[in-house]
Design an enzyme around this catalytic site. Sequence first.
Site, PDB file in Angstrom:
ATOM      1  N   THR A 256      82.781 -38.052  50.267  1.00  0.00           N
ATOM      2  CA  THR A 256      81.539 -37.685  49.580  1.00  0.00           C
ATOM      3  C   THR A 256      81.492 -38.113  48.109  1.00  0.00           C
ATOM      4  O   THR A 256      80.515 -38.749  47.683  1.00  0.00           O
ATOM      5  CB  THR A 256      81.330 -36.158  49.700  1.00  0.00           C
ATOM      6  OG1 THR A 256      81.056 -35.881  51.051  1.00  0.00           O
ATOM      7  CG2 THR A 256      80.205 -35.654  48.826  1.00  0.00           C
TER       8      THR A 256
ATOM      9  N   ALA B 151      92.204 -34.954  49.523  1.00  0.00           N
ATOM     10  CA  ALA B 151      92.964 -33.799  50.012  1.00  0.00           C
ATOM     11  C   ALA B 151      92.646 -33.581  51.474  1.00  0.00           C
ATOM     12  O   ALA B 151      91.506 -33.748  51.896  1.00  0.00           O
ATOM     13  CB  ALA B 151      92.589 -32.554  49.212  1.00  0.00           C
TER      14      ALA B 151
ATOM     15  N   GLU C  83      92.735 -30.805  60.216  1.00  0.00           N
ATOM     16  CA  GLU C  83      92.098 -29.674  59.539  1.00  0.00           C
ATOM     17  C   GLU C  83      91.630 -28.628  60.550  1.00  0.00           C
ATOM     18  O   GLU C  83      91.874 -27.427  60.371  1.00  0.00           O
ATOM     19  CB  GLU C  83      90.913 -30.166  58.701  1.00  0.00           C
ATOM     20  CG  GLU C  83      91.375 -30.966  57.486  1.00  0.00           C
ATOM     21  CD  GLU C  83      90.235 -31.427  56.575  1.00  0.00           C
ATOM     22  OE1 GLU C  83      90.519 -31.802  55.436  1.00  0.00           O
ATOM     23  OE2 GLU C  83      89.066 -31.412  57.003  1.00  0.00           O
TER      24      GLU C  83
ATOM     25  N   HIS D 242     104.827 -22.016  33.060  1.00  0.00           N
ATOM     26  CA  HIS D 242     105.792 -21.251  33.842  1.00  0.00           C
ATOM     27  C   HIS D 242     105.347 -19.811  33.997  1.00  0.00           C
ATOM     28  O   HIS D 242     104.806 -19.237  33.050  1.00  0.00           O
ATOM     29  CB  HIS D 242     107.140 -21.285  33.096  1.00  0.00           C
ATOM     30  CG  HIS D 242     108.240 -20.606  33.846  1.00  0.00           C
ATOM     31  ND1 HIS D 242     108.812 -21.144  34.977  1.00  0.00           N
ATOM     32  CD2 HIS D 242     108.857 -19.420  33.632  1.00  0.00           C
ATOM     33  CE1 HIS D 242     109.746 -20.318  35.418  1.00  0.00           C
ATOM     34  NE2 HIS D 242     109.789 -19.274  34.624  1.00  0.00           N
TER      35      HIS D 242
ATOM     36  N   ASP E 185      79.373 -43.823  53.749  1.00  0.00           N
ATOM     37  CA  ASP E 185      80.169 -44.093  54.954  1.00  0.00           C
ATOM     38  C   ASP E 185      79.634 -45.257  55.778  1.00  0.00           C
ATOM     39  O   ASP E 185      80.386 -45.887  56.521  1.00  0.00           O
ATOM     40  CB  ASP E 185      80.204 -42.850  55.853  1.00  0.00           C
ATOM     41  CG  ASP E 185      81.044 -41.728  55.263  1.00  0.00           C
ATOM     42  OD1 ASP E 185      81.493 -41.860  54.111  1.00  0.00           O
ATOM     43  OD2 ASP E 185      81.246 -40.722  55.968  1.00  0.00           O
TER      44      ASP E 185
ATOM     45  N   ARG F 267      98.052 -39.843  69.407  1.00  0.00           N
ATOM     46  CA  ARG F 267      98.612 -40.982  70.147  1.00  0.00           C
ATOM     47  C   ARG F 267      99.757 -41.685  69.423  1.00  0.00           C
ATOM     48  O   ARG F 267     100.584 -42.331  70.047  1.00  0.00           O
ATOM     49  CB  ARG F 267      97.512 -41.983  70.463  1.00  0.00           C
ATOM     50  CG  ARG F 267      96.878 -42.613  69.225  1.00  0.00           C
ATOM     51  CD  ARG F 267      95.771 -43.571  69.597  1.00  0.00           C
ATOM     52  NE  ARG F 267      95.154 -44.149  68.408  1.00  0.00           N
ATOM     53  CZ  ARG F 267      94.143 -44.997  68.440  1.00  0.00           C
ATOM     54  NH1 ARG F 267      93.639 -45.374  69.593  1.00  0.00           N
ATOM     55  NH2 ARG F 267      93.633 -45.487  67.330  1.00  0.00           N
TER      56      ARG F 267
ATOM     57  N   GLY G 196      87.893 -40.268  64.886  1.00  0.00           N
ATOM     58  CA  GLY G 196      87.323 -41.182  63.908  1.00  0.00           C
ATOM     59  C   GLY G 196      85.804 -41.114  63.876  1.00  0.00           C
ATOM     60  O   GLY G 196      85.165 -40.476  64.714  1.00  0.00           O
TER      61      GLY G 196
HETATM   62  P1  NDP Z   1      90.403 -40.530  60.922  1.00  0.00           P
HETATM   63  O1  NDP Z   1      90.136 -41.972  60.896  1.00  0.00           O
HETATM   64  O2  NDP Z   1      90.987 -39.834  59.750  1.00  0.00           O
HETATM   65  O3  NDP Z   1      91.324 -40.196  62.176  1.00  0.00           O
HETATM   66  C1  NDP Z   1      90.995 -40.602  63.463  1.00  0.00           C
HETATM   67  C2  NDP Z   1      92.148 -40.222  64.368  1.00  0.00           C
HETATM   68  O4  NDP Z   1      91.793 -40.434  65.722  1.00  0.00           O
HETATM   69  C3  NDP Z   1      93.400 -41.021  64.092  1.00  0.00           C
HETATM   70  O5  NDP Z   1      94.498 -40.163  64.244  1.00  0.00           O
HETATM   71  C4  NDP Z   1      93.346 -42.083  65.185  1.00  0.00           C
HETATM   72  O6  NDP Z   1      94.603 -42.542  65.562  1.00  0.00           O
HETATM   73  C5  NDP Z   1      92.756 -41.284  66.322  1.00  0.00           C
HETATM   74  N1  NDP Z   1      92.059 -42.126  67.301  1.00  0.00           N
HETATM   75  C6  NDP Z   1      91.154 -43.101  67.043  1.00  0.00           C
HETATM   76  N2  NDP Z   1      90.705 -43.630  68.201  1.00  0.00           N
HETATM   77  C7  NDP Z   1      91.347 -42.981  69.189  1.00  0.00           C
HETATM   78  C8  NDP Z   1      91.309 -43.083  70.601  1.00  0.00           C
HETATM   79  N3  NDP Z   1      90.532 -43.965  71.215  1.00  0.00           N
HETATM   80  N4  NDP Z   1      92.099 -42.253  71.326  1.00  0.00           N
HETATM   81  C9  NDP Z   1      92.906 -41.359  70.701  1.00  0.00           C
HETATM   82  N5  NDP Z   1      92.980 -41.216  69.371  1.00  0.00           N
HETATM   83  C10 NDP Z   1      92.204 -42.020  68.621  1.00  0.00           C
HETATM   84  O7  NDP Z   1      88.999 -39.888  61.351  1.00  0.00           O
HETATM   85  P2  NDP Z   1      88.453 -38.409  61.340  1.00  0.00           P
HETATM   86  O8  NDP Z   1      87.492 -38.383  62.470  1.00  0.00           O
HETATM   87  O9  NDP Z   1      89.526 -37.403  61.306  1.00  0.00           O
HETATM   88  O10 NDP Z   1      87.659 -38.365  59.965  1.00  0.00           O
HETATM   89  C11 NDP Z   1      86.721 -39.383  59.651  1.00  0.00           C
HETATM   90  C12 NDP Z   1      86.684 -39.638  58.175  1.00  0.00           C
HETATM   91  O11 NDP Z   1      86.006 -38.590  57.530  1.00  0.00           O
HETATM   92  C13 NDP Z   1      88.048 -39.687  57.490  1.00  0.00           C
HETATM   93  O12 NDP Z   1      88.639 -40.940  57.567  1.00  0.00           O
HETATM   94  C14 NDP Z   1      87.720 -39.315  56.090  1.00  0.00           C
HETATM   95  O13 NDP Z   1      87.344 -40.458  55.415  1.00  0.00           O
HETATM   96  C15 NDP Z   1      86.548 -38.367  56.256  1.00  0.00           C
HETATM   97  N6  NDP Z   1      86.994 -36.961  56.130  1.00  0.00           N
HETATM   98  C16 NDP Z   1      87.507 -36.524  54.959  1.00  0.00           C
HETATM   99  C17 NDP Z   1      87.936 -35.224  54.807  1.00  0.00           C
HETATM  100  C18 NDP Z   1      88.514 -34.758  53.532  1.00  0.00           C
HETATM  101  O14 NDP Z   1      88.347 -35.452  52.527  1.00  0.00           O
HETATM  102  N7  NDP Z   1      89.233 -33.653  53.495  1.00  0.00           N
HETATM  103  C19 NDP Z   1      87.829 -34.263  55.902  1.00  0.00           C
HETATM  104  C20 NDP Z   1      87.289 -34.838  57.108  1.00  0.00           C
HETATM  105  C21 NDP Z   1      86.889 -36.125  57.202  1.00  0.00           C
HETATM  106  P3  NDP Z   1      95.353 -43.743  64.781  1.00  0.00           P
HETATM  107  O15 NDP Z   1      95.919 -43.130  63.534  1.00  0.00           O
HETATM  108  O16 NDP Z   1      96.407 -44.158  65.745  1.00  0.00           O
HETATM  109  O17 NDP Z   1      94.325 -44.778  64.533  1.00  0.00           O
END
Ligand code: NDP
Length: 452
Positions: free
Chosen positions: A311, A341, A182, A435, A303, A199, A262
Site C-alpha cells: 500500500t 512487515a 499471517e 534500556h 499492484d 510447497r 499469490g
Molecule cells: P505471496 O506471493 O507472498 O505468496 C504466495 C505463496 O503461494 C507462496 O508461498 C507461493 O509459493 C505459493 N504458491 C503460489 N502458487 C502456488 C500454487 N500453484 N500452488 C501452491 N502454492 C503456490 O502472495 P500472498 O497471496 O501471500 O500475498 C500477495 C501480496 O500481497 C504479497 O506479495 C504482498 O506484496 C502483499 N501483502 C502484503 C502484506 C504485508 O505487507 N504485511 C500482507 C499481505 C499481502 P512459492 O514461494 O514457492 O512461489
Amino acid sequence: MAFDFDLFVIGGGSGGVRAARLAAGEAGAKVGLAEEYRLGGTCVIRGCVPKKLMVFASGYPRLVEDAQAYGWEAQIGSFDWNTFKPKLHAELDRLEGLYGNTLNNAGVEVFDARATLEDAHTVRLGDGRTFTAKHILVAVGGWPYVPEFDVADEILTSNEIFHLEKLPKNILIVGGGFIACEFACILNGMGVEVTQYYRGEQILRGFDGEARGHVAELMREGGVNLHVGTDVLEMKKVDGGLWVKSADGKEGVYEKVMYATGRRPNTANLGLDKAGVKTGRNGEIIVDEYSQTSVPSIYAVGDVTDRINLTPVAIREGAAFVETVFHGRPTKPDHELVASAVFTQPELGCVGLTEEQAREQEPIEVYATSFRPMQSLFAGRPDRVMMKLIVSQETRKVLGVHIVSEGAGELIQMAAIAVKMGATKEDFDRTVAVHPTMSEELVTMKAPVRSA
Ligand code: NDP
C-alpha cells in the site's frame, strides 16, 4: 481537443485515491474516478486494515496468559466471531466513508461503476457512458490467484475470509507467503486448528533465510501445524467440509480450506488491448520509471504494475505520478529500501538486503542476536527474539536489518530511517541504547557472528 476530464482514474484503492485527490486538490485538475466495488480498495476493504484488526483480536489470549503469569486474576473465554465481525465491518464502512469524503472534498467526481479503456483517451463505464480524459490512470490492483481444480468454488481466499459466517473448527491454509502465514497465525490465535501446507522448503520465500526459519519454528511452537515441502494433491467435497490428500500422502477433512497462493494484476477485460497498453506475463501493466505505460496518455500505479505490492508504495507511486504529470516535475517513485512487515506471531520486519542477497553483492559481516525478551521470559513464554544486521565490509553501511519479535513491524519502521540515510554499523554502535528494551540489542551487537 477538449476532454471531459484532465484525469480519469480507474480504481479507488490506495494508489488511485491518492493520485485523484492530489490531482484535483493541489493541482486543481478536473478528475473523475470509477470504482466498481468499494472505495478504499484491497488495503482498506479486504487487506491490511481488516487483517490488522484480526491480528489484534487474535493476540488477546496470549496477553491474558501473560497477565495471569504477572499475578492478575484473569480468564479468557472463547472468541466470539459474531461480536467481532459486525464491529470489523462497521469500521471498514467508516473508513470507506472517509475515502469518499476525501474525494468529494477535493472535487473528484466519483462513479460507482466498473470502467474499462476504449482508447488512449476514453473510458467506458458499466452503464455504457463514455468519458474522455487527457490522462488516464489505471490503479485497479490485484486479485487472489487460485490454481485450477474441481472444487475451486468451495475454497476461501483473502477476499472471503473476512465474511465467514462463523469461525471453522479447523482450516487448511495453502501457501507460504505473507497472507498464508499471517492468517495461519491469526486463526490459530482465535482458537481455530490450523494446518498449513507450503510447497517449498521454507515459508516466506524472499525473506532472510534465518528469519524465515525463526518465524517457522515459532509458528509451530505457537500451535500452527505447518508442513513444508508439500501441496494439495486431491481435494473433494464431503460432509462437514473438504477432504484433502497431500502430495506426501497425508489425508484430512477440513471444515474450510483457504488458498493464499499469490495475487495477480487485475487486468482481465479492462480494454488494455483496445487502448494498446502492453502487459507482461502475469497480466501486469508494463510501466517505465514514471509509471507511464506504452500509451503516453495512460499511466498505471500500484499492484496492477506488480512492482512492490504494498500500500505505501502504491501511494508514493500515485503521488509521484501527480508530480510528474500535473506539476511538471518528473518524479520517479522511490523503490529502494522499502521496509515491510509480516504480521505473523511473532512479526517479521525487514528492510534492505537479506544475508543471501548481500553475499551475492559484496563481502559482508553479519551481526545477529537471539534472546528471550524480558516480558515474556518472566511470564514463562518460550518466545525468542531474533535481530540481524547485514553490514558491508567495504563501506560499513548497514545493508539490511531483519527483526523477528513482537512489534517488529513498529521497530523496523525506525530502523528503516537509519538504513535509508545510509547509516553505518558504527553509527548504530554510537547510538546509546534505550534500556531496558528489546530494540537496544540493535545498537549493542559487538562482534560479527560471521563474515562472508
Ligand atoms: P505471496 O506471493 O507472498 O505468496 C504466495 C505463496 O503461494 C507462496 O508461498 C507461493 O509459493 C505459493 N504458491 C503460489 N502458487 C502456488 C500454487 N500453484 N500452488 C501452491 N502454492 C503456490 O502472495 P500472498 O497471496 O501471500 O500475498 C500477495 C501480496 O500481497 C504479497 O506479495 C504482498 O506484496 C502483499 N501483502 C502484503 C502484506 C504485508 O505487507 N504485511 C500482507 C499481505 C499481502 P512459492 O514461494 O514457492 O512461489
